[in-house]
Scaffold this motif. Structure first.
Motif, short mmCIF file in Angstrom:
data_model
loop_
_atom_site.label_atom_id
_atom_site.label_comp_id
_atom_site.label_asym_id
_atom_site.label_seq_id
_atom_site.Cartn_x
_atom_site.Cartn_y
_atom_site.Cartn_z
N TRP A 1 -4.85 -36.70 25.92
CA TRP A 1 -3.46 -36.53 26.20
C TRP A 1 -2.91 -37.62 26.47
O TRP A 1 -3.38 -38.68 27.29
CB TRP A 1 -3.07 -35.65 27.19
N THR A 2 -1.54 -38.06 25.85
CA THR A 2 -0.65 -39.22 26.30
C THR A 2 0.35 -38.93 26.46
O THR A 2 1.02 -37.76 26.25
CB THR A 2 -0.96 -40.22 25.27
N LEU A 3 1.18 -39.64 26.74
CA LEU A 3 2.90 -39.48 26.99
C LEU A 3 3.40 -39.35 25.70
O LEU A 3 4.64 -38.76 25.63
CB LEU A 3 3.55 -40.59 27.99
N ASP A 4 2.93 -39.74 24.68
CA ASP A 4 3.53 -39.47 23.35
C ASP A 4 2.98 -38.33 22.47
O ASP A 4 2.93 -38.29 21.32
CB ASP A 4 3.11 -40.82 22.52
N GLY A 5 2.33 -37.74 23.36
CA GLY A 5 1.52 -36.36 22.83
C GLY A 5 -0.06 -36.40 22.95
O GLY A 5 -0.36 -37.43 22.96
N ARG A 6 -0.54 -35.30 22.15
CA ARG A 6 -1.91 -35.34 22.07
C ARG A 6 -2.46 -36.27 20.98
O ARG A 6 -1.84 -36.17 19.81
CB ARG A 6 -2.50 -34.14 21.89
N LEU A 7 -3.36 -37.08 21.21
CA LEU A 7 -4.05 -37.84 19.94
C LEU A 7 -5.47 -37.61 19.90
O LEU A 7 -6.33 -37.29 20.79
CB LEU A 7 -4.19 -39.40 20.62
N LYS A 8 -5.55 -37.12 18.74
CA LYS A 8 -6.87 -36.43 18.00
C LYS A 8 -7.64 -37.55 17.36
O LYS A 8 -7.03 -38.47 16.72
CB LYS A 8 -6.65 -35.19 17.36
N ASN A 9 -8.87 -37.23 17.25
CA ASN A 9 -9.70 -38.24 16.36
C ASN A 9 -9.52 -39.82 16.84
O ASN A 9 -9.64 -40.76 15.86
CB ASN A 9 -9.42 -38.17 15.02
N VAL A 10 -9.49 -39.94 18.12
CA VAL A 10 -9.76 -41.27 18.88
C VAL A 10 -11.14 -41.85 18.56
O VAL A 10 -11.90 -41.16 19.24
CB VAL A 10 -9.11 -41.30 20.11
N GLN A 11 -11.56 -42.65 17.97
CA GLN A 11 -12.90 -42.86 17.80
C GLN A 11 -13.48 -43.84 19.02
O GLN A 11 -12.72 -44.57 19.60
CB GLN A 11 -13.25 -43.77 16.21
N PHE A 12 -14.94 -43.66 19.26
CA PHE A 12 -15.40 -44.18 20.38
C PHE A 12 -16.84 -44.80 19.82
O PHE A 12 -17.40 -44.29 19.05
CB PHE A 12 -15.73 -43.55 21.78
N ALA A 13 -17.32 -45.90 20.38
CA ALA A 13 -18.57 -46.44 20.00
C ALA A 13 -19.57 -46.71 21.07
O ALA A 13 -18.77 -46.94 22.32
CB ALA A 13 -18.34 -47.89 19.40
#
Length: 390
Positions: free
Chosen positions: A134-146
């Protein structure tokens, strides 16, 4: 056994600004809640009281219900920790400068400080190595992590609880808590005693010595460079000093990881446990010359002990023992005398004549105390006596 693992977020050019803005806004909101708490309640604000005052305002500024709750809880927990530290005299006596400074102003959160997310507004997809946040600009999906394959396996099998988002050196990280099952405890064939010091970072009862000489040269070089930069007293110089301090801390962490991994690997290969001297409060108990105080205080001895402890608990038996007189006691005859250690590096028993490196002798004594402590810790409970006769 609870551990914290770190993964690096690798958002794209659209996702990164939204996540950073949300983190900075959350810490700015925490500062506002902290000032409200301090003005109204001093250091005694509770979650319930702050929720009545601040929840609606946070919602009006775009924070979701869970985000607003976590901001308020962070502030309340920070004041609870501060009160506990004051009560335990961690900030000095009542009229000390440090304590008066802490009590005279509200707690401040850095713009890049960690903000907590629970599973309702940060979810994990381990197979694709992505998160939805969740962010102030809406839900961000598919944020990659390593992360490494081992860390990914630990996350998938043992992650539990909340996750912290933190920004460090312009990079975003997630700190997740994993609840590892306790390993099966086996009966050790003996113990490896580990003595920590300044010249020798760690010396074991086997005679293995992890010298700090090379590290000492590195730290002296860093000190000279920092003195040169500090003399300029410019804004860019201050930024460079912070950067060098972080680099030095990373280097120390790397060395401590290498030393602790080596010690635990030897214990695991030989079927032994690890005994470590308990050094809590050493700065209050030990007096060192003025020219050595900075050297003693700058090296993270506690971190090295913590690394050995948590690595050992996952693989071999581990105990902590009293460090008193470990470098003055003869491991062969038991004679304890200050004169046994004539110099910092050399031990010579005045009764039986045993001689050797003082750190090695201390490691041997720690190993012996570890074996004794292990017997007492694992001693079966006494069977209560039967009352009455036939």
């Amino acid at each position: 056994m609870k551990l914290v693992v770190q993964v690096k977020l690798t958002p794209d050019a659209v996702q990164a600004p939204a996540i950073e803005r949300t983190l900075h806004a959350a810490n700015e909101a925490a500062n506002w809640v902290s000032s409200v708490a301090f003005d109204r309640f001093g250091l005694k604000g509770s979650v319930r009281e702050l929720r009545k005052l601040c929840y609606g305002e946070l919602k009006a500024h775009g924070f979701g219900a869970q985000a607003a709750q976590h901001v308020i809880k962070r502030v309340a927990d920070a004041y609870t920790t501060l009160r506990a530290g004051i009560k335990a005299d961690n900030l000095g006596p009542e009229h000390s400068k440090r304590r008066r400074r802490a009590e005279s102003k509200p707690i401040v959160f850095r713009p890049d400080a960690a903000h907590t997310f629970d599973d309702r507004y940060l979810s994990w997809n381990y197979d694709a190595q992505r998160v939805s946040i969740w962010t102030l600009d809406g839900r961000l999906k598919n944020v990659q992590f390593a992360c490494s394959p081992g860390t990914l396996k630990q996350l998938a099998e043992h992650r539990k609880g909340e996750t912290d988002l933190i920004e460090r050196d312009g990079k975003l990280f997630l700190l997740a808590t994993i609840d590892m099952p306790e390993p099966e405890v086996f009966e050790p064939k003996g113990f490896i005693g580990v003595d920590r010091g300044i010249n020798n970072l760690a010396t074991t009862s086997d005679g293995d010595n992890h010298s700090g000489r090379r590290l000492g040269r590195y730290r002296r070089w860093q000190a000279r460079k920092k003195a040169e930069i500090q003399a300029k007293q410019t804004r860019s110089a201050k930024q460079l000093l912070k950067k060098r301090a972080r680099r030095e801390a990373r280097h120390a962490t790397h060395i401590n990881h290498k030393v602790s991994k080596t010690v635990v690997a030897v214990a695991q290969r030989t079927g032994r446990g690890i005994a470590l001297e308990e050094l809590r409060g050493i700065r209050e108990r030990v007096t060192v010359p003025r020219d050595q105080r900075a050297r003693q205080s700058s090296w993270p001895f506690h971190q090295l002990g913590a690394f050995i402890a948590y690595k050992a608990k996952r693989a071999v038996p581990f105990v902590e023992v009293d460090p008193a007189y470990t470098s003055q006691r003869c491991p062969r005859c038991g004679h304890t005398e200050r004169a046994n250690r004539r110099t910092r590096d050399h031990f010579h028993c005045r009764r039986c004549g045993l001689a050797g490196p003082a750190d090695h002798v201390a490691g041997a004594n720690i190993a012996t105390r570890g074996a004794t402590a292990w017997v007492f810790v694992n001693m079966p409970d006494p069977v209560p006596a039967q009352r009455g006769g036939r």
